[in-house]
Design a protein around this motif. Sequence first.
Motif, mmCIF file in Angstrom:
data_model
loop_
_atom_site.group_PDB
_atom_site.id
_atom_site.type_symbol
_atom_site.label_atom_id
_atom_site.label_comp_id
_atom_site.label_asym_id
_atom_site.label_seq_id
_atom_site.Cartn_x
_atom_site.Cartn_y
_atom_site.Cartn_z
ATOM 1 N N ARG A 109 -4.525 -69.862 15.320
ATOM 2 C CA ARG A 109 -2.988 -69.903 16.045
ATOM 3 C C ARG A 109 -2.899 -69.450 17.344
ATOM 4 N N THR A 110 -3.665 -68.179 17.568
ATOM 5 C CA THR A 110 -3.367 -67.376 18.633
ATOM 6 C C THR A 110 -4.253 -67.825 19.934
ATOM 7 N N TRP A 112 -6.296 -71.053 19.694
ATOM 8 C CA TRP A 112 -6.327 -72.344 20.130
ATOM 9 C C TRP A 112 -5.200 -73.384 19.884
ATOM 10 N N ASP A 113 -4.204 -72.586 19.130
ATOM 11 C CA ASP A 113 -2.812 -73.144 18.878
ATOM 12 C C ASP A 113 -2.979 -74.393 18.253
ATOM 13 N N SER A 117 3.222 -72.063 13.513
ATOM 14 C CA SER A 117 3.431 -70.559 13.094
ATOM 15 C C SER A 117 3.852 -70.356 11.663
ATOM 16 N N THR A 120 0.455 -70.946 9.773
ATOM 17 C CA THR A 120 -0.298 -69.684 9.909
ATOM 18 C C THR A 120 0.092 -68.604 9.011
ATOM 19 N N ARG A 164 1.403 -61.248 23.534
ATOM 20 C CA ARG A 164 1.798 -61.992 22.499
ATOM 21 C C ARG A 164 2.266 -61.362 21.545
#
Length: 209
Positions: A109-110, A112-113, A117, A120, A164
């Motif tokens: 998630r953080t 490589w997106d 959300s 995740t 973030r």
Amino acid sequence: AVPAGPPPGSARPAWTAPWAGFDWEQLVGVKLFSAIAGIALVLAAIFFFRYSLDRGWLAPPVRVAIGVIVATSLLVVCELRAARRYRITANALDGAAIAILFATFFAARTLWDLIPSTATFGLMILVTVVAVLLSIRRDSLFIAVLGLAGGFATPALLSTGENRPIPLFTYLLLLNVGLAWVAVRKKWPLLTVMTLVLTTLYQWGWVVR
């Protein structure tokens, strides 16, 4: 009357040190090396993600697949009857698998997106539930502590320096809820103290930066 002494020829009872009956071989030869192996496995997985990111090795989906496969394989192997004969080692590998799953989904998630959300968050809940159930089922503080160590180490080791706060503190909140429930259920104050200390360090570290 004077109490009679020991019979002639009998030896006086020798003084015994309080630690004389402690099984040092079990601690050093089994528990310590099992803990080291589990922690080394977690760090190897996290540094693999970080190094592969820096070097451009493999596509991000492949990295995520490798992390999930390795962690799932460890959990499955540790459920085998043969593995449960070596309870301490199996518990260390269970804890390592939980930490690797945390690292994998956090990176997906953080860094490589790859995962939305919501997905995740759901996966993190699933991993937390697995960690909770394993630590209770095995009655193992070891699994809980190793999972905690890997879970809290993940954001720091995978950090890219970007600010973030929402993903970070959502992740920490989820980790805290799961570990707090285990600590209360099993009456493990060490888990509560460690969680509080590490969460506070993250909060102040973010504020200072």
